[in-house]
Design a protein around this motif. Structure first.
Motif, PDB file in Angstrom:
ATOM      1  N   ALA A   1      -5.836   1.021   8.966  1.00 36.23           N
ATOM      2  CA  ALA A   1      -5.613  -0.694   8.979  1.00 36.23           C
ATOM      3  C   ALA A   1      -5.693  -1.072  10.238  1.00 36.23           C
ATOM      4  O   ALA A   1      -6.316  -2.244  11.068  1.00 36.23           O
TER       5      ALA A   1
ATOM      6  N   ALA B   1     -12.287  -8.008   6.708  1.00 34.84           N
ATOM      7  CA  ALA B   1     -12.649  -6.737   5.461  1.00 34.84           C
ATOM      8  C   ALA B   1     -11.168  -5.873   5.734  1.00 34.84           C
ATOM      9  O   ALA B   1     -11.334  -5.921   4.708  1.00 34.84           O
ATOM     10  N   VAL B   2     -10.239  -6.410   6.552  1.00 37.09           N
ATOM     11  CA  VAL B   2      -8.773  -5.320   5.989  1.00 37.09           C
ATOM     12  C   VAL B   2      -8.102  -6.120   4.190  1.00 37.09           C
ATOM     13  O   VAL B   2      -7.856  -6.000   4.006  1.00 37.09           O
TER      14      VAL B   2
ATOM     15  N   ALA C   1     -10.109  -8.535   2.785  1.00 36.87           N
ATOM     16  CA  ALA C   1     -10.618  -8.536   1.089  1.00 36.87           C
ATOM     17  C   ALA C   1     -10.317  -7.609   0.527  1.00 36.87           C
ATOM     18  O   ALA C   1      -9.546  -7.328  -0.525  1.00 36.87           O
ATOM     19  N   ALA C   2     -10.724  -6.313   1.248  1.00 33.64           N
ATOM     20  CA  ALA C   2      -9.738  -4.796   0.538  1.00 33.64           C
ATOM     21  C   ALA C   2      -8.261  -4.602   0.480  1.00 33.64           C
ATOM     22  O   ALA C   2      -7.986  -3.992  -0.766  1.00 33.64           O
ATOM     23  N   ALA C   3      -7.022  -5.455   1.195  1.00 34.28           N
ATOM     24  CA  ALA C   3      -6.627  -5.385   0.581  1.00 34.28           C
ATOM     25  C   ALA C   3      -5.886  -6.829  -0.948  1.00 34.28           C
ATOM     26  O   ALA C   3      -5.946  -6.066  -2.079  1.00 34.28           O
TER      27      ALA C   3
ATOM     28  N   ASP D   1      -8.987  -7.057  -3.113  1.00 33.69           N
ATOM     29  CA  ASP D   1      -9.372  -5.950  -4.059  1.00 33.69           C
ATOM     30  C   ASP D   1      -8.427  -5.083  -4.138  1.00 33.69           C
ATOM     31  O   ASP D   1      -8.926  -4.393  -5.556  1.00 33.69           O
ATOM     32  N   TYR D   2      -7.908  -3.904  -3.418  1.00 34.29           N
ATOM     33  CA  TYR D   2      -6.863  -3.053  -4.001  1.00 34.29           C
ATOM     34  C   TYR D   2      -5.883  -3.358  -5.030  1.00 34.29           C
ATOM     35  O   TYR D   2      -5.795  -3.068  -6.050  1.00 34.29           O
TER      36      TYR D   2
ATOM     37  N   ARG E   1     -13.601  -7.218  11.722  1.00 39.08           N
ATOM     38  CA  ARG E   1     -12.554  -6.155  10.773  1.00 39.08           C
ATOM     39  C   ARG E   1     -11.184  -6.633   9.846  1.00 39.08           C
ATOM     40  O   ARG E   1     -10.563  -6.141   9.242  1.00 39.08           O
TER      41      ARG E   1
ATOM     42  N   PHE F   1       0.739  -0.906  -0.532  1.00 42.98           N
ATOM     43  CA  PHE F   1      -0.336   0.135  -0.254  1.00 42.98           C
ATOM     44  C   PHE F   1       1.322   1.554  -0.360  1.00 42.98           C
ATOM     45  O   PHE F   1       1.607   1.472   1.027  1.00 42.98           O
TER      46      PHE F   1
ATOM     47  N   TRP G   1      -7.316   0.407  13.133  1.00 38.32           N
ATOM     48  CA  TRP G   1      -8.492   0.129  13.705  1.00 38.32           C
ATOM     49  C   TRP G   1      -9.016  -1.699  13.731  1.00 38.32           C
ATOM     50  O   TRP G   1      -9.746  -1.957  14.738  1.00 38.32           O
TER      51      TRP G   1
ATOM     52  N   GLN H   1      -3.391   4.700   4.534  1.00 38.03           N
ATOM     53  CA  GLN H   1      -3.717   3.324   4.555  1.00 38.03           C
ATOM     54  C   GLN H   1      -3.062   1.919   5.416  1.00 38.03           C
ATOM     55  O   GLN H   1      -3.765   1.545   5.708  1.00 38.03           O
TER      56      GLN H   1
END
Length: 171
Positions: A128, A147-148, A150-152, A154-155, A144, A119, A131, A124
Protein backbone atom coordinates in the motif's frame (compact mmCIF):
# COMPACT_ATOMS: atom_id res chain seq x y z
CA UNK A 1 6.95 15.62 1.08
CA UNK A 2 7.63 14.05 4.45
CA UNK A 3 6.98 10.44 5.32
CA UNK A 4 6.07 8.57 8.45
CA UNK A 5 8.51 5.82 9.42
CA UNK A 6 6.98 2.44 10.13
CA UNK A 7 8.65 0.34 12.80
CA UNK A 8 9.48 -2.45 10.35
CA UNK A 9 13.25 -2.45 10.64
CA UNK A 10 14.19 -5.81 12.05
CA UNK A 11 17.64 -7.07 12.82
CA UNK A 12 18.41 -10.66 12.03
CA UNK A 13 15.83 -12.16 14.29
CA UNK A 14 15.64 -15.70 15.51
CA UNK A 15 12.20 -17.11 14.89
CA UNK A 16 13.26 -19.63 17.44
CA UNK A 17 12.74 -23.33 17.56
CA UNK A 18 10.49 -24.78 14.93
CA UNK A 19 9.63 -28.40 14.32
CA UNK A 20 10.14 -29.79 10.83
CA UNK A 21 9.59 -33.06 9.05
CA UNK A 22 11.55 -34.12 5.98
CA UNK A 23 9.54 -35.16 2.95
CA UNK A 24 10.48 -36.00 -0.60
CA UNK A 25 8.23 -35.09 -3.51
CA UNK A 26 9.15 -35.56 -7.15
CA UNK A 27 12.73 -36.25 -6.15
CA UNK A 28 13.05 -32.96 -4.25
CA UNK A 29 13.52 -32.66 -0.53
CA UNK A 30 11.26 -30.27 1.36
CA UNK A 31 10.80 -29.61 5.05
CA UNK A 32 7.25 -29.21 6.32
CA UNK A 33 6.95 -27.01 9.39
CA UNK A 34 4.58 -28.20 12.09
CA UNK A 35 3.18 -24.70 12.61
CA UNK A 36 2.45 -22.19 9.89
CA UNK A 37 4.61 -19.06 10.10
CA UNK A 38 2.52 -16.02 9.28
CA UNK A 39 4.65 -12.96 10.04
CA UNK A 40 7.86 -14.22 8.49
CA UNK A 41 8.77 -13.06 5.00
CA UNK A 42 8.58 -15.93 2.54
CA UNK A 43 10.66 -16.63 -0.55
CA UNK A 44 13.71 -15.09 1.07
CA UNK A 45 16.61 -17.20 2.23
CA UNK A 46 16.74 -17.79 5.97
CA UNK A 47 19.47 -19.29 8.11
CA UNK A 48 18.78 -22.58 9.82
CA UNK A 49 20.57 -24.50 12.53
CA UNK A 50 19.92 -28.23 12.14
CA UNK A 51 19.70 -30.76 15.00
CA UNK A 52 23.34 -31.71 14.45
CA UNK A 53 24.37 -28.07 15.02
CA UNK A 54 25.28 -27.64 11.37
CA UNK A 55 24.06 -24.44 9.73
CA UNK A 56 22.50 -24.01 6.32
CA UNK A 57 20.16 -21.91 4.23
CA UNK A 58 16.49 -22.50 3.45
CA UNK A 59 13.84 -20.75 1.42
CA UNK A 60 10.47 -20.53 3.17
CA UNK A 61 7.30 -20.91 1.14
CA UNK A 62 3.98 -19.97 2.73
CA UNK A 63 0.74 -21.61 1.74
CA UNK A 64 -2.80 -21.31 3.11
CA UNK A 65 -2.43 -24.17 5.55
CA UNK A 66 1.30 -24.73 5.91
CA UNK A 67 4.80 -23.34 5.66
CA UNK A 68 7.39 -25.44 3.89
CA UNK A 69 11.09 -24.88 3.42
CA UNK A 70 13.35 -25.94 0.60
CA UNK A 71 17.07 -26.37 1.23
CA UNK A 72 19.33 -24.04 -0.74
CA UNK A 73 22.47 -26.05 -0.10
CA UNK A 74 23.48 -29.63 0.63
CA UNK A 75 24.22 -29.00 4.33
CA UNK A 76 20.83 -30.48 5.22
CA UNK A 77 22.16 -33.92 4.23
CA UNK A 78 24.57 -33.76 7.18
CA UNK A 79 22.39 -31.62 9.44
CA UNK A 80 19.01 -33.36 9.15
CA UNK A 81 19.38 -36.43 7.00
CA UNK A 82 18.20 -39.60 8.68
CA UNK A 83 16.43 -37.81 11.52
CA UNK A 84 13.07 -39.61 11.83
CA UNK A 85 9.75 -37.83 12.37
CA UNK A 86 9.63 -34.25 13.60
CA UNK A 87 12.94 -32.65 14.40
CA UNK A 88 13.81 -29.26 15.92
CA UNK A 89 15.59 -26.50 14.06
CA UNK A 90 16.30 -22.85 14.75
CA UNK A 91 15.47 -20.29 12.06
CA UNK A 92 16.96 -16.81 11.73
CA UNK A 93 15.23 -14.34 9.42
CA UNK A 94 17.30 -11.72 7.59
CA UNK A 95 16.86 -8.02 8.18
CA UNK A 96 13.84 -6.49 6.49
CA UNK A 97 14.44 -3.17 4.82
CA UNK A 98 12.55 -0.31 6.41
CA UNK A 99 9.85 1.44 4.49
CA UNK A 100 8.15 4.76 4.78
CA UNK A 101 4.45 5.47 4.66
CA UNK A 102 3.89 8.70 2.73
CA UNK A 103 2.63 11.45 5.00
CA UNK A 104 -0.49 12.03 2.87
CA UNK A 105 -1.45 8.34 3.09
CA UNK A 106 -0.78 8.27 6.83
CA UNK A 107 -2.95 11.38 7.29
CA UNK A 108 -5.80 9.93 5.20
CA UNK A 109 -5.74 6.68 7.18
CA UNK A 110 -5.58 8.59 10.46
CA UNK A 111 -8.53 10.80 9.36
CA UNK A 112 -10.51 7.63 8.61
CA UNK A 113 -9.61 6.28 12.07
CA UNK A 114 -7.56 3.43 10.64
CA UNK A 115 -4.29 2.19 12.04
CA UNK A 116 -2.06 0.74 9.33
CA UNK A 117 -0.77 -1.70 11.95
CA UNK A 118 -4.22 -3.37 11.84
CA UNK A 119 -3.11 -5.23 8.75
CA UNK A 120 -1.50 -8.48 9.87
CA UNK A 121 0.65 -8.99 6.82
CA UNK A 122 3.75 -6.87 6.39
CA UNK A 123 3.44 -7.26 2.63
CA UNK A 124 0.03 -5.54 2.61
CA UNK A 125 1.38 -2.53 4.47
CA UNK A 126 4.49 -2.33 2.33
CA UNK A 127 2.52 -2.71 -0.91
CA UNK A 128 0.00 0.00 0.00
CA UNK A 129 2.77 2.44 0.92
CA UNK A 130 4.87 1.78 -2.17
CA UNK A 131 1.86 1.92 -4.52
CA UNK A 132 0.94 5.39 -3.27
CA UNK A 133 4.56 6.53 -3.17
CA UNK A 134 5.07 5.56 -6.83
CA UNK A 135 2.50 8.15 -7.99
CA UNK A 136 3.44 11.80 -8.34
CA UNK A 137 1.41 14.31 -6.30
CA UNK A 138 -1.84 14.96 -8.12
CA UNK A 139 -5.08 13.24 -9.03
CA UNK A 140 -3.59 9.76 -9.56
CA UNK A 141 -1.98 9.80 -6.14
CA UNK A 142 -5.23 11.00 -4.53
CA UNK A 143 -7.12 8.18 -6.27
CA UNK A 144 -4.63 5.66 -4.95
CA UNK A 145 -4.89 7.04 -1.43
CA UNK A 146 -8.69 6.84 -1.63
CA UNK A 147 -8.44 3.25 -2.91
CA UNK A 148 -6.13 2.22 -0.04
CA UNK A 149 -8.41 3.85 2.54
CA UNK A 150 -11.50 2.19 1.01
CA UNK A 151 -9.76 -1.20 0.95
CA UNK A 152 -8.69 -0.73 4.57
CA UNK A 153 -12.25 0.09 5.62
CA UNK A 154 -13.60 -2.98 3.77
CA UNK A 155 -10.90 -5.17 5.28
CA UNK A 156 -11.60 -4.05 8.82
CA UNK A 157 -15.38 -4.19 8.43
CA UNK A 158 -15.03 -7.79 7.28
CA UNK A 159 -13.30 -8.45 10.63
CA UNK A 160 -10.04 -9.49 9.02
CA UNK A 161 -7.65 -7.02 10.62
CA UNK A 162 -5.51 -7.89 13.62
CA UNK A 163 -7.17 -5.09 15.62
CA UNK A 164 -10.46 -5.00 13.71
CA UNK A 165 -12.69 -4.54 16.75
CA UNK A 166 -10.66 -1.72 18.27
CA UNK A 167 -10.06 -0.05 14.90
CA UNK A 168 -13.78 -0.09 14.08
CA UNK A 169 -14.62 1.40 17.45
CA UNK A 170 -12.29 4.36 16.88
CA UNK A 171 -14.04 5.59 13.72
Amino acid sequence: MTATAMDETLSTQAVGRVWMRTETADGRTVFVLRNRLSDVPVRRPVDVTYPSGRRGRLRLLGFDEATVATPLDDDWRIGASGVPGWWPAILAVPTLRPFRVPADLAAALRDAGIDLEAFPMLGQRRHAASWVRSAEPGPVRQQRIAAVVAAAVDYLEAGQGRHAESARGQR
